[in-house]
Design an enzyme around this catalytic site. Structure first.
Site, short mmCIF file in Angstrom:
data_model
loop_
_atom_site.label_atom_id
_atom_site.label_comp_id
_atom_site.label_asym_id
_atom_site.label_seq_id
_atom_site.Cartn_x
_atom_site.Cartn_y
_atom_site.Cartn_z
CB SER A 256 -0.88 0.00 1.25
OG SER A 256 -1.44 1.28 1.48
CE LYS B 24 -7.16 -2.98 -4.38
NZ LYS B 24 -7.75 -2.01 -3.46
CG HIS C 295 -11.11 0.50 -1.18
ND1 HIS C 295 -10.36 1.29 -2.01
CD2 HIS C 295 -10.45 0.50 0.00
CE1 HIS C 295 -9.31 1.76 -1.37
NE2 HIS C 295 -9.33 1.30 -0.14
CB THR D 209 -6.37 2.50 -5.50
OG1 THR D 209 -5.58 1.36 -5.18
CG2 THR D 209 -7.74 2.35 -4.84
CE1 TYR E 51 -6.18 5.12 -3.00
CE2 TYR E 51 -4.45 5.07 -1.35
CZ TYR E 51 -5.69 4.64 -1.81
OH TYR E 51 -6.41 3.75 -1.08
C1 FMN Z 1 -7.66 -2.11 6.66
C2 FMN Z 1 -7.71 -1.97 5.16
C3 FMN Z 1 -6.86 -1.05 4.56
C4 FMN Z 1 -6.88 -0.92 3.16
N1 FMN Z 1 -5.99 -0.07 2.58
C5 FMN Z 1 -5.95 0.01 1.23
C6 FMN Z 1 -4.99 0.83 0.59
O1 FMN Z 1 -4.15 1.47 1.24
N2 FMN Z 1 -5.02 0.88 -0.77
C7 FMN Z 1 -5.91 0.18 -1.53
O2 FMN Z 1 -5.90 0.24 -2.76
N3 FMN Z 1 -6.82 -0.64 -0.94
C8 FMN Z 1 -6.86 -0.75 0.41
N4 FMN Z 1 -7.77 -1.59 0.99
C9 FMN Z 1 -8.66 -2.43 0.14
C10 FMN Z 1 -7.99 -3.79 -0.15
O3 FMN Z 1 -6.90 -3.64 -1.02
C11 FMN Z 1 -8.95 -4.78 -0.81
O4 FMN Z 1 -9.53 -4.18 -1.94
C12 FMN Z 1 -10.05 -5.29 0.11
O5 FMN Z 1 -9.61 -5.39 1.45
C13 FMN Z 1 -10.52 -6.66 -0.36
O6 FMN Z 1 -11.59 -7.14 0.38
P1 FMN Z 1 -11.44 -8.19 1.59
O7 FMN Z 1 -10.90 -7.42 2.74
O8 FMN Z 1 -12.86 -8.62 1.79
O9 FMN Z 1 -10.55 -9.32 1.13
C14 FMN Z 1 -7.78 -1.71 2.38
C15 FMN Z 1 -8.63 -2.62 3.02
C16 FMN Z 1 -8.60 -2.76 4.39
C17 FMN Z 1 -9.52 -3.77 5.03
#
Ligand code: FMN
Length: 347
Positions: free
Chosen positions: A112, A221, A245, A160, A134
């Site tokens: 990330s 994404k 997300h 993203t 980003y």
């Molecule tokens: C705590 C947390 C932080 C996240 N941070 C980011 C991030 O910094 N960048 C991003 O593109 N997606 C982020 N996501 C989304 C994840 O990349 C992903 O799309 C999502 O968690 C997938 O679903 P799942 O948790 O049900 O497997 C985050 C998700 C969570 C739960």
């Protein structure tokens, strides 16, 4: 077939419960929460379970091979690690533990932008990795990050696009930013408050710029529509990542299991399509492959695994999911990932 462990029927819930008891309530809420009233958060998991499998029988499944490639990189299974921010909130190893566990399982890590370790710390232990990005209001800083990542060995950039602004969360309680900061990009520390540094003015015209300054393949994404996927590919995207997300941005959107087929159908066959959101078992991974996904990503499960046992926990999770996929492939009559086809799903 190898006889690797398995999460078992209650595995995902057990893992989450174990992680929950290893962290404070507000950190748990930060990870678990969805946006709005969490309609999408709930719908993501349910939508995979709603897809019923039609197994093939009387196939020789003496050997089953889960290995595949993503953008040319070999991985042991199409079960990869999604980017999640602030991993040192849940374990002192943070992203370094995530990277080490993922590397040992033969998987691939997406780091990330809000990582809490430096590129230098990461590459010491990491296997193949991509940088999630980003586009910042400060394009010069964006360029610096991209070039640092490319120099450190990132194999692709993941832009993203579902977060022009950070959505209001259902359960989020603020955590003190001085406890853990996005040290990957020290310049962001001072600006790390509610979406200030993400540029909401980004358009499809920015994709070519990003591909050009990085020299890396670009994955987009956060796409949920076929027409948008096609537009991204036309603008230079090498792959599309179907994601909402994890139910943390616009609430009430289509679950990723439902959006995947439309996106797959809209882009040329050679364009890789990934999916995340609510995937919790090897059967879910099989369902995603049957819908045409090249690979899947897990978000929260990987964070729960890191929280409970650091790198070893991440390794065990990925190996368990791989073993479950291997079993599901065998029981559905598929010897290779390439043999998993749409006819495995009940119409
Ligand atoms: C705590 C947390 C932080 C996240 N941070 C980011 C991030 O910094 N960048 C991003 O593109 N997606 C982020 N996501 C989304 C994840 O990349 C992903 O799309 C999502 O968690 C997938 O679903 P799942 O948790 O049900 O497997 C985050 C998700 C969570 C739960």
């Amino acid at each position: 077939m190898t006889n690797l462990g398995s999460l078992g029927p209650t595995g995902p819930a057990r893992l989450e419960a174990a992680a929950r008891s290893a962290m404070s309530g507000h950190v748990y809420d930060y990870i678990a929460t969805g946006s709005g009233v969490e309609e999408t958060l709930a719908a993501n998991e349910a939508a995979w379970r709603d897809l019923l499998l039609r197994p093939r029988v009387l196939r020789d499944v003496t050997t089953v091979d889960t290995s595949t490639t993503v953008l040319g990189t070999p991985v042991s299974a199409p079960v990869l690690v999604a980017p999640t921010g602030y991993q040192r909130l849940v374990h002192p190893e943070g992203e370094v533990g995530m990277a080490a566990g993922s590397a040992r399982a033969g998987s691939l890590l997406t780091l990330s932008t809000r990582a809490t370790v430096t590129f230098e710390e990461l590459v010491e232990v990491s296997g193949p990795w991509w940088l999630q990005l980003y586009i910042l209001r400060d394009r010069g800083l964006t360029e610096t990050i991209v070039q640092r990542a490319a120099a450190a060995g990132a194999r692709a950039l993941v832009l993203t696009v579902d977060t022009p602004y950070v959505a209001r969360k259902a359960r989020r309680t603020p955590f003190p930013p001085d406890v853990v900061s996005p040290v990957l990009v020290p310049e962001l520390q001072a600006r790390d408050d509610k979406g200030v540094w993400q540029d909401p003015g980004v358009t499809v015209a920015d994709l070519a710029w990003l591909a050009e300054i990085s020299g890396l393949p670009l994955v987009v994404k956060g796409v949920l529509r076929g027409d948008e996927a096609r537009a991204c590919v036309d603008a230079g995207a090498a792959a599309i990542w179907v994601s909402n997300h994890g139910g943390r941005q616009l609430d009430g959107v289509v679950p990723t299991a439902t959006a995947l087929a439309e996106v797959r159908a809209a882009v040329p066959e050679e364009v890789e399509v990934y999916v995340d959101g609510g995937l919790r078992t090897g059967r879910d991974v099989l369902r995603a492959l049957a819908l045409g996904a090249t690979a899947t990503f897990v978000g929260r499960p990987a964070v729960w695994a890191l929280a409970t046992e650091g790198a070893a926990g991440v390794h065990d999770l990925l190996v368990s999911l791989r073993a479950e996929l291997e079993e599901a492939m065998a029981l559905a009559g598929c010897r290779t990932v390439a043999e998993v086809a749409p006819d495995l799903l009940h119409p």
